[in-house]
Motif scaffolding. Structure first.
Motif, PDB file in Angstrom:
ATOM      1  N   ALA A 151      -9.796   3.399  -7.572  1.00 47.68           N
ATOM      2  CA  ALA A 151      -9.477   2.315  -8.495  1.00 47.68           C
ATOM      3  C   ALA A 151     -10.608   2.192  -9.500  1.00 47.68           C
ATOM      4  CB  ALA A 151      -9.292   1.013  -7.732  1.00 47.68           C
ATOM      5  N   LYS A 152     -10.347   1.477 -10.595  1.00 47.96           N
ATOM      6  CA  LYS A 152     -11.322   1.422 -11.687  1.00 47.96           C
ATOM      7  C   LYS A 152     -12.549   0.576 -11.357  1.00 47.96           C
ATOM      8  CE  LYS A 152      -9.158  -2.479 -14.106  1.00 47.96           C
ATOM      9  NZ  LYS A 152      -8.603  -2.949 -15.399  1.00 47.96           N
ATOM     10  N   ASP A 153     -12.405  -0.408 -10.455  1.00 44.20           N
ATOM     11  CA  ASP A 153     -13.531  -1.250 -10.087  1.00 44.20           C
ATOM     12  C   ASP A 153     -13.315  -1.822  -8.687  1.00 44.20           C
ATOM     13  OD1 ASP A 153     -11.777  -3.481 -10.400  1.00 44.20           O
ATOM     14  OD2 ASP A 153     -12.331  -3.662 -12.509  1.00 44.20           O
ATOM     15  N   ILE A 154     -14.271  -2.644  -8.246  1.00 42.18           N
ATOM     16  CA  ILE A 154     -14.194  -3.171  -6.877  1.00 42.18           C
ATOM     17  C   ILE A 154     -12.974  -4.058  -6.682  1.00 42.18           C
ATOM     18  CG2 ILE A 154     -15.339  -4.685  -5.212  1.00 42.18           C
ATOM     19  CD1 ILE A 154     -17.993  -3.670  -6.198  1.00 42.18           C
ATOM     20  N   ASP A 155     -12.723  -4.955  -7.620  1.00 40.16           N
ATOM     21  CA  ASP A 155     -11.568  -5.848  -7.496  1.00 40.16           C
ATOM     22  C   ASP A 155     -10.264  -5.060  -7.443  1.00 40.16           C
ATOM     23  OD1 ASP A 155     -13.161  -8.105  -7.486  1.00 40.16           O
ATOM     24  OD2 ASP A 155     -13.007  -8.405  -9.648  1.00 40.16           O
ATOM     25  N   ALA A 156     -10.170  -4.033  -8.273  1.00 41.88           N
ATOM     26  CA  ALA A 156      -8.950  -3.224  -8.308  1.00 41.88           C
ATOM     27  C   ALA A 156      -8.761  -2.445  -7.013  1.00 41.88           C
ATOM     28  CB  ALA A 156      -8.982  -2.270  -9.495  1.00 41.88           C
ATOM     29  N   SER A 157      -9.858  -2.048  -6.364  1.00 42.28           N
ATOM     30  CA  SER A 157      -9.723  -1.322  -5.094  1.00 42.28           C
ATOM     31  C   SER A 157      -9.125  -2.230  -4.023  1.00 42.28           C
ATOM     32  CB  SER A 157     -11.073  -0.760  -4.641  1.00 42.28           C
ATOM     33  OG  SER A 157     -11.985  -1.781  -4.285  1.00 42.28           O
ATOM     34  N   TYR A 158      -9.527  -3.484  -4.008  1.00 42.65           N
ATOM     35  CA  TYR A 158      -8.931  -4.445  -3.060  1.00 42.65           C
ATOM     36  C   TYR A 158      -7.459  -4.672  -3.405  1.00 42.65           C
ATOM     37  CZ  TYR A 158      -7.823  -8.838  -0.718  1.00 42.65           C
ATOM     38  OH  TYR A 158      -7.213  -9.803   0.041  1.00 42.65           O
ATOM     39  N   ASP A 159      -7.171  -4.819  -4.689  1.00 37.82           N
ATOM     40  CA  ASP A 159      -5.792  -5.088  -5.107  1.00 37.82           C
ATOM     41  C   ASP A 159      -4.847  -3.959  -4.709  1.00 37.82           C
ATOM     42  OD1 ASP A 159      -6.625  -7.465  -6.207  1.00 37.82           O
ATOM     43  OD2 ASP A 159      -6.755  -6.693  -8.259  1.00 37.82           O
ATOM     44  N   VAL A 160      -5.261  -2.711  -4.913  1.00 36.73           N
ATOM     45  CA  VAL A 160      -4.391  -1.587  -4.570  1.00 36.73           C
ATOM     46  C   VAL A 160      -4.273  -1.435  -3.054  1.00 36.73           C
ATOM     47  CG1 VAL A 160      -6.141   0.267  -4.565  1.00 36.73           C
ATOM     48  CG2 VAL A 160      -3.793   0.782  -5.209  1.00 36.73           C
ATOM     49  N   PHE A 161      -5.338  -1.743  -2.341  1.00 36.92           N
ATOM     50  CA  PHE A 161      -5.318  -1.720  -0.872  1.00 36.92           C
ATOM     51  C   PHE A 161      -4.243  -2.663  -0.345  1.00 36.92           C
ATOM     52  CE2 PHE A 161      -7.211  -3.926   2.935  1.00 36.92           C
ATOM     53  CZ  PHE A 161      -6.981  -2.922   3.858  1.00 36.92           C
ATOM     54  N   VAL A 162      -4.174  -3.863  -0.907  1.00 33.07           N
ATOM     55  CA  VAL A 162      -3.207  -4.865  -0.457  1.00 33.07           C
ATOM     56  C   VAL A 162      -1.813  -4.568  -0.989  1.00 33.07           C
ATOM     57  CG1 VAL A 162      -2.585  -7.307  -0.554  1.00 33.07           C
ATOM     58  CG2 VAL A 162      -4.983  -6.640  -0.222  1.00 33.07           C
ATOM     59  N   ALA A 163      -1.703  -4.318  -2.295  1.00 26.87           N
ATOM     60  CA  ALA A 163      -0.386  -4.152  -2.918  1.00 26.87           C
ATOM     61  C   ALA A 163       0.352  -2.924  -2.403  1.00 26.87           C
ATOM     62  CB  ALA A 163      -0.542  -4.067  -4.431  1.00 26.87           C
ATOM     63  N   ASP A 164      -0.368  -1.823  -2.200  1.00 27.28           N
ATOM     64  CA  ASP A 164       0.270  -0.580  -1.762  1.00 27.28           C
ATOM     65  C   ASP A 164       0.217  -0.394  -0.246  1.00 27.28           C
ATOM     66  OD1 ASP A 164       0.666  -0.197  -4.421  1.00 27.28           O
ATOM     67  OD2 ASP A 164      -0.746   1.454  -4.656  1.00 27.28           O
ATOM     68  N   LYS A 165      -0.278  -1.414   0.451  1.00 26.70           N
ATOM     69  CA  LYS A 165      -0.348  -1.377   1.916  1.00 26.70           C
ATOM     70  C   LYS A 165      -1.052  -0.115   2.423  1.00 26.70           C
ATOM     71  CE  LYS A 165       3.689  -4.327   2.814  1.00 26.70           C
ATOM     72  NZ  LYS A 165       3.729  -4.893   1.447  1.00 26.70           N
ATOM     73  N   LEU A 166      -2.227   0.143   1.840  1.00 20.78           N
ATOM     74  CA  LEU A 166      -3.002   1.301   2.267  1.00 20.78           C
ATOM     75  C   LEU A 166      -3.647   1.040   3.624  1.00 20.78           C
ATOM     76  CD1 LEU A 166      -4.697   2.403  -1.075  1.00 20.78           C
ATOM     77  CD2 LEU A 166      -2.413   2.902  -0.192  1.00 20.78           C
ATOM     78  N   GLU A 167      -4.064   2.122   4.263  1.00 19.96           N
ATOM     79  CA  GLU A 167      -4.569   2.018   5.632  1.00 19.96           C
ATOM     80  C   GLU A 167      -6.019   1.512   5.708  1.00 19.96           C
ATOM     81  OE1 GLU A 167      -1.013   4.044   5.541  1.00 19.96           O
ATOM     82  OE2 GLU A 167      -2.829   4.737   4.490  1.00 19.96           O
ATOM     83  N   VAL A 168      -6.830   1.823   4.694  1.00 17.48           N
ATOM     84  CA  VAL A 168      -8.261   1.517   4.765  1.00 17.48           C
ATOM     85  C   VAL A 168      -8.782   1.120   3.381  1.00 17.48           C
ATOM     86  CG1 VAL A 168     -10.565   2.454   5.294  1.00 17.48           C
ATOM     87  CG2 VAL A 168      -8.585   3.171   6.656  1.00 17.48           C
ATOM     88  N   LEU A 169      -9.718   0.179   3.367  1.00 17.65           N
ATOM     89  CA  LEU A 169     -10.486  -0.151   2.160  1.00 17.65           C
ATOM     90  C   LEU A 169     -11.941   0.167   2.449  1.00 17.65           C
ATOM     91  CD1 LEU A 169     -10.854  -1.471  -0.656  1.00 17.65           C
ATOM     92  CD2 LEU A 169     -11.088  -3.676   0.533  1.00 17.65           C
ATOM     93  N   ALA A 170     -12.538   1.019   1.627  1.00 15.49           N
ATOM     94  CA  ALA A 170     -13.955   1.368   1.773  1.00 15.49           C
ATOM     95  C   ALA A 170     -14.771   0.585   0.757  1.00 15.49           C
ATOM     96  CB  ALA A 170     -14.159   2.868   1.565  1.00 15.49           C
ATOM     97  N   GLY A 171     -15.975   0.197   1.152  1.00 16.53           N
ATOM     98  CA  GLY A 171     -16.826  -0.532   0.219  1.00 16.53           C
ATOM     99  C   GLY A 171     -18.147  -0.923   0.842  1.00 16.53           C
TER     100      GLY A 171
END
Length: 246
Positions: A151-171
């Protein structure tokens, strides 16, 4: 002991007569700025001390993410920059040893079957993260089976993690702790997959005297308690002063 400051170092670090410092806006642990453009934070304190010793004014050159900041060295956009020390960046940037470390980890959603760090690197596991961050560069080298979703930034990585129901968020773990509070049932995996070595970099295209001075100053500021005091003053949690360089 005060780090010696040779004239060649001043020339290498201040070619415009001031110290231009690259700062990554997305790393809220190290710096922040208000609506009036006033900066504060651990990185800013170190930068201000460097400028004071050089006898010049400080100019902050802000970037929205670490990737563009690292790439900006090619167009001479800054004199020193504060970022994670990664091999891919070291080709053009001469880094000091780390001045502090930040643990990086994983967050998984409610009901996830993933229990340990080793469970992440498997086929079908999608890992959301901020593209071109230091931990992205690390995972790009180490994940063999999981798929990285940038994702383009930290906030967007969380948003895509939630919206697309991804398995893991790294950070970075301090940010993941706050993300976990926003997502009911989510949990952080125990441990860390790496510790980001936050360093000060200078362009390799300049006289080595500049980078050498920065390396020495960083060690002095760690040993004197300057970095520890800055961490305490800004009430930064989830970070630690890096050990002395070997």
């Amino acid at each position: 002991m005060t780090t010696p400051l040779p004239p060649a170092a001043i020339a290498a670090l201040t070619p415009t007569g001031k110290l231009r410092v690259g700062i990554n806006h997305s790393n809220f642990l190290l710096s922040s700025h208000d609506a009036a453009g006033r900066y504060s934070g651990v990185a800013i304190d170190i930068a201000a001390e460097l400028a004071r010793r050089l006898g010049v004014s400080l100019e902050v050159v802000g970037f929205d993410a670490p990737g563009p900041m690292a790439e900006a060295v090619a167009r001479d956009a800054w004199d020193v920059a504060f970022m994670g020390n990664e091999p891919a960046r070291a080709k053009q940037i001469a880094f000091s040893a780390a001045y502090l470390e930040i643990e990086a980890g994983y967050l998984v959603p409610a009901g996830s079957p993933i229990q340990t760090m080793s469970d992440v690197d498997r086929e079908g596991v999608r890992v959301a993260l901020m593209g071109r961050s230091a931990y992205d560069l690390f995972l790009e080298r180490h994940l063999r089976h999981a798929t990285i979703v940038r994702a383009k930034d930290i906030d967007a990585s969380y948003d895509v993690f939630v919206a697309d129901k991804l398995e893991v968020l790294a950070g970075l773990k301090p940010r993941l702790i706050s993300d976990a509070k926003r997502l009911p049932g989510s949990r952080m995996l125990d441990g860390r997959f790496t510790s980001i070595q936050q360093s000060v970099g200078a362009p390799r295209s300049r006289d080595e005297a500049g980078a050498a001075y920065v390396r020495g100053l960083v060690e002095e500021l760690k040993a004197s308690g300057f970095v520890a005091n800055a961490i305490a003053r800004h009430q930064v949690s989830g970070v630690s002063v890096a050990p002395a360089a070997e």
